[in-house]
Write a protein that holds these residues in place. Structure first.
Motif, PDB file in Angstrom:
ATOM      1  N   MET A 156       0.846  -1.193   0.000  1.00  0.00           N
ATOM      2  CA  MET A 156       0.000   0.000   0.000  1.00  0.00           C
ATOM      3  C   MET A 156       0.880   1.241   0.000  1.00  0.00           C
ATOM      4  O   MET A 156       1.765   1.377   0.843  1.00  0.00           O
ATOM      5  CB  MET A 156      -0.910  -0.015   1.239  1.00  0.00           C
ATOM      6  CG  MET A 156      -1.952   1.090   1.253  1.00  0.00           C
ATOM      7  SD  MET A 156      -3.027   1.044   2.733  1.00  0.00           S
ATOM      8  CE  MET A 156      -3.925  -0.484   2.466  1.00  0.00           C
ATOM      9  N   THR A 157       0.645   2.132  -0.948  1.00  0.00           N
ATOM     10  CA  THR A 157       1.437   3.364  -0.999  1.00  0.00           C
ATOM     11  C   THR A 157       1.087   4.268   0.187  1.00  0.00           C
ATOM     12  O   THR A 157       0.068   4.073   0.865  1.00  0.00           O
ATOM     13  CB  THR A 157       1.170   4.129  -2.297  1.00  0.00           C
ATOM     14  OG1 THR A 157      -0.190   4.601  -2.275  1.00  0.00           O
ATOM     15  CG2 THR A 157       1.393   3.251  -3.522  1.00  0.00           C
ATOM     16  N   ASP A 158       1.914   5.285   0.397  1.00  0.00           N
ATOM     17  CA  ASP A 158       1.633   6.234   1.472  1.00  0.00           C
ATOM     18  C   ASP A 158       0.280   6.910   1.270  1.00  0.00           C
ATOM     19  O   ASP A 158      -0.486   7.101   2.220  1.00  0.00           O
ATOM     20  CB  ASP A 158       2.731   7.296   1.539  1.00  0.00           C
ATOM     21  CG  ASP A 158       4.045   6.761   2.076  1.00  0.00           C
ATOM     22  OD1 ASP A 158       4.027   5.828   2.892  1.00  0.00           O
ATOM     23  OD2 ASP A 158       5.101   7.291   1.661  1.00  0.00           O
ATOM     24  N   ALA A 159      -0.018   7.299   0.028  1.00  0.00           N
ATOM     25  CA  ALA A 159      -1.281   7.982  -0.249  1.00  0.00           C
ATOM     26  C   ALA A 159      -2.471   7.052  -0.025  1.00  0.00           C
ATOM     27  O   ALA A 159      -3.499   7.467   0.518  1.00  0.00           O
ATOM     28  CB  ALA A 159      -1.285   8.519  -1.673  1.00  0.00           C
ATOM     29  N   GLU A 160      -2.339   5.811  -0.455  1.00  0.00           N
ATOM     30  CA  GLU A 160      -3.407   4.831  -0.221  1.00  0.00           C
ATOM     31  C   GLU A 160      -3.601   4.588   1.273  1.00  0.00           C
ATOM     32  O   GLU A 160      -4.738   4.485   1.755  1.00  0.00           O
ATOM     33  CB  GLU A 160      -3.081   3.524  -0.932  1.00  0.00           C
ATOM     34  CG  GLU A 160      -3.158   3.612  -2.443  1.00  0.00           C
ATOM     35  CD  GLU A 160      -2.572   2.397  -3.132  1.00  0.00           C
ATOM     36  OE1 GLU A 160      -2.866   2.202  -4.327  1.00  0.00           O
ATOM     37  OE2 GLU A 160      -1.803   1.642  -2.481  1.00  0.00           O
ATOM     38  N   PHE A 161      -2.508   4.520   1.982  1.00  0.00           N
ATOM     39  CA  PHE A 161      -2.560   4.315   3.430  1.00  0.00           C
ATOM     40  C   PHE A 161      -3.246   5.490   4.121  1.00  0.00           C
ATOM     41  O   PHE A 161      -4.130   5.306   4.973  1.00  0.00           O
ATOM     42  CB  PHE A 161      -1.130   4.137   3.944  1.00  0.00           C
ATOM     43  CG  PHE A 161      -1.015   3.877   5.425  1.00  0.00           C
ATOM     44  CD1 PHE A 161      -1.691   2.832   6.042  1.00  0.00           C
ATOM     45  CD2 PHE A 161      -0.208   4.689   6.216  1.00  0.00           C
ATOM     46  CE1 PHE A 161      -1.567   2.588   7.401  1.00  0.00           C
ATOM     47  CE2 PHE A 161      -0.071   4.463   7.569  1.00  0.00           C
ATOM     48  CZ  PHE A 161      -0.756   3.404   8.167  1.00  0.00           C
ATOM     49  N   ALA A 162      -2.869   6.710   3.739  1.00  0.00           N
ATOM     50  CA  ALA A 162      -3.476   7.900   4.337  1.00  0.00           C
ATOM     51  C   ALA A 162      -4.976   7.926   4.086  1.00  0.00           C
ATOM     52  O   ALA A 162      -5.773   8.210   4.998  1.00  0.00           O
ATOM     53  CB  ALA A 162      -2.815   9.160   3.773  1.00  0.00           C
ATOM     54  N   ALA A 163      -5.382   7.646   2.864  1.00  0.00           N
ATOM     55  CA  ALA A 163      -6.805   7.674   2.524  1.00  0.00           C
ATOM     56  C   ALA A 163      -7.571   6.585   3.269  1.00  0.00           C
ATOM     57  O   ALA A 163      -8.699   6.807   3.741  1.00  0.00           O
ATOM     58  CB  ALA A 163      -6.979   7.509   1.019  1.00  0.00           C
ATOM     59  N   HIS A 164      -6.971   5.416   3.368  1.00  0.00           N
ATOM     60  CA  HIS A 164      -7.612   4.302   4.076  1.00  0.00           C
ATOM     61  C   HIS A 164      -7.827   4.658   5.548  1.00  0.00           C
ATOM     62  O   HIS A 164      -8.921   4.458   6.096  1.00  0.00           O
ATOM     63  CB  HIS A 164      -6.734   3.064   3.947  1.00  0.00           C
ATOM     64  CG  HIS A 164      -7.335   1.809   4.499  1.00  0.00           C
ATOM     65  ND1 HIS A 164      -8.581   1.344   4.128  1.00  0.00           N
ATOM     66  CD2 HIS A 164      -6.860   0.912   5.407  1.00  0.00           C
ATOM     67  CE1 HIS A 164      -8.847   0.224   4.773  1.00  0.00           C
ATOM     68  NE2 HIS A 164      -7.820  -0.051   5.565  1.00  0.00           N
ATOM     69  N   LEU A 165      -6.801   5.226   6.164  1.00  0.00           N
ATOM     70  CA  LEU A 165      -6.917   5.598   7.578  1.00  0.00           C
ATOM     71  C   LEU A 165      -7.956   6.700   7.777  1.00  0.00           C
ATOM     72  O   LEU A 165      -8.758   6.641   8.714  1.00  0.00           O
ATOM     73  CB  LEU A 165      -5.570   6.074   8.113  1.00  0.00           C
ATOM     74  CG  LEU A 165      -4.471   5.045   8.283  1.00  0.00           C
ATOM     75  CD1 LEU A 165      -3.280   5.668   9.001  1.00  0.00           C
ATOM     76  CD2 LEU A 165      -4.950   3.819   9.038  1.00  0.00           C
ATOM     77  N   SER A 189      -4.400  13.243  -2.136  1.00  0.00           N
ATOM     78  CA  SER A 189      -3.340  13.867  -2.920  1.00  0.00           C
ATOM     79  C   SER A 189      -2.971  13.039  -4.145  1.00  0.00           C
ATOM     80  O   SER A 189      -2.368  13.572  -5.088  1.00  0.00           O
ATOM     81  CB  SER A 189      -2.102  14.095  -2.045  1.00  0.00           C
ATOM     82  OG  SER A 189      -1.650  12.876  -1.470  1.00  0.00           O
ATOM     83  N   ASP A 190      -3.299  11.756  -4.161  1.00  0.00           N
ATOM     84  CA  ASP A 190      -2.949  10.904  -5.299  1.00  0.00           C
ATOM     85  C   ASP A 190      -4.072  10.789  -6.327  1.00  0.00           C
ATOM     86  O   ASP A 190      -3.927  10.061  -7.313  1.00  0.00           O
ATOM     87  CB  ASP A 190      -2.530   9.514  -4.832  1.00  0.00           C
ATOM     88  CG  ASP A 190      -3.649   8.758  -4.134  1.00  0.00           C
ATOM     89  OD1 ASP A 190      -4.566   9.413  -3.587  1.00  0.00           O
ATOM     90  OD2 ASP A 190      -3.620   7.513  -4.123  1.00  0.00           O
ATOM     91  N   ARG A 191      -5.181  11.487  -6.114  1.00  0.00           N
ATOM     92  CA  ARG A 191      -6.286  11.433  -7.068  1.00  0.00           C
ATOM     93  C   ARG A 191      -6.792  12.846  -7.357  1.00  0.00           C
ATOM     94  O   ARG A 191      -7.940  13.185  -7.079  1.00  0.00           O
ATOM     95  CB  ARG A 191      -7.424  10.560  -6.538  1.00  0.00           C
ATOM     96  CG  ARG A 191      -7.059   9.086  -6.439  1.00  0.00           C
ATOM     97  CD  ARG A 191      -8.247   8.250  -6.053  1.00  0.00           C
ATOM     98  NE  ARG A 191      -7.890   6.839  -5.937  1.00  0.00           N
ATOM     99  CZ  ARG A 191      -8.721   5.884  -5.545  1.00  0.00           C
ATOM    100  NH1 ARG A 191      -9.977   6.199  -5.219  1.00  0.00           N
ATOM    101  NH2 ARG A 191      -8.308   4.632  -5.463  1.00  0.00           N
ATOM    102  N   ALA A 209      -1.466  19.286   1.379  1.00  0.00           N
ATOM    103  CA  ALA A 209      -1.014  18.239   0.453  1.00  0.00           C
ATOM    104  C   ALA A 209      -2.077  17.957  -0.601  1.00  0.00           C
ATOM    105  O   ALA A 209      -1.775  17.831  -1.793  1.00  0.00           O
ATOM    106  CB  ALA A 209      -0.668  16.968   1.224  1.00  0.00           C
ATOM    107  N   VAL A 210      -3.334  17.871  -0.181  1.00  0.00           N
ATOM    108  CA  VAL A 210      -4.425  17.593  -1.118  1.00  0.00           C
ATOM    109  C   VAL A 210      -4.650  18.784  -2.053  1.00  0.00           C
ATOM    110  O   VAL A 210      -4.782  18.625  -3.270  1.00  0.00           O
ATOM    111  CB  VAL A 210      -5.719  17.248  -0.353  1.00  0.00           C
ATOM    112  CG1 VAL A 210      -6.892  17.109  -1.316  1.00  0.00           C
ATOM    113  CG2 VAL A 210      -5.544  15.963   0.449  1.00  0.00           C
TER     114      VAL A 210
END
Length: 249
Positions: free
Chosen positions: A1-10, A127-129, A201-202
């Motif tokens: 899981m990327t950092d961005a995916e992790f942040a969004a999941h949390l 931030s990744d989307r 960041a977003v």
């Protein structure tokens, strides 16, 4: 899981937890708003901090709801979180509150997710989307605090023939610019790093201008976590807003 995916999941999971806490019925009634806010802060903070320390043990961590230490200052990567940004709004059963999960790398807000659990059944802006910015309103809309609107924002808004839009949390205001519901978020009343790291960041990933109100970059993972001011706006307004703020002295 990327950092961005992790942040969004949390951020999404913490938002769900907070909705469940609020829907529990334990804190019903206006007299229990502060108790609900404290319960939400504590519950979401425990989840987020445990999850980050388990999944990213080598990174630093700064949370509004935990005692700050100095060990994070030696880390290149530091997670900066606000479990409930807009505790007052959360306790009042309003929608304009947020969950912030941000990652500063080398002092810059590089990765972030902002959950808006009370909006449209729950939103997470990442931030990744990034999405393209829509058309701006004919009159610039300035987001300000519901209870303590910044003098500079009021003055610049008047000078530019704009419209003031009161809203709750910093994250909700920043994401309103991302979502095209306003053009400018100018804040000079003081914040802390957790209030803006994830939103910046977003917002930056979506092509918005993000800076201090003197135009200087916003730096994170400082020993003193206080940040006096912030500007997040559509890029076409940045130069004029900064010029008008400077003229105010």
């Amino acid at each position: 899981m990327t950092d961005a995916e992790f942040a969004a999941h949390l951020a999404e999971l913490a938002g769900r937890i907070l909705i469940e806490v609020r829907a529990s019925g334990i804190f019903e009634g206006p007299a229990n708003g502060k108790a609900l806010g404290r319960a939400g802060d504590a519950t979401a903070n425990e989840f987020l901090c445990h999850a980050i320390r388990a999944a990213r043990p080598d990174d630093g961590l700064l949370s509004e709801e935990e005692k700050d230490g100095t060990e994070r200052l030696a880390r290149e990567r530091v997670w900066i979180i606000d479990p409930v940004d807009g505790t007052r709004e959360y306790g009042e059963q309003r929608a304009d509150w947020a969950v912030h999960v941000g990652l500063a790398i080398g002092g810059e807000a590089k990765v972030g997710a902002v959950a808006l659990p009370g909006f449209d059944g729950g939103l997470v802006l990442r931030s990744d989307r990034p999405a393209p910015l829509g058309d701006a309103a004919a009159r610039p809309r300035f987001l300000v605090s519901r209870t303590r609107p910044a003098r500079e924002a009021e003055d610049v808004c008047t000078d530019m023939g704009g419209e003031l839009v009161p809203m709750g949390s910093a994250g909700a205001k920043a994401m309103a610019v991302v979502r095209g519901e306003a053009e400018i978020y100018l804040h000079s009343g003081g914040q802390y790093e957790w209030d803006s790291c994830a939103p910046v960041a977003v917002a930056a990933a979506h092509g918005l201008h993000c800076s201090r109100i003197d135009g200087s970059p916003i730096r994170y993972n400082n020993r003193d976590t206080y940040l006096p001011d912030l500007l997040i706006c559509r890029p076409e307004y940045a130069e004029e807003v900064l010029r008008r703020v400077a003229a105010l002295g």
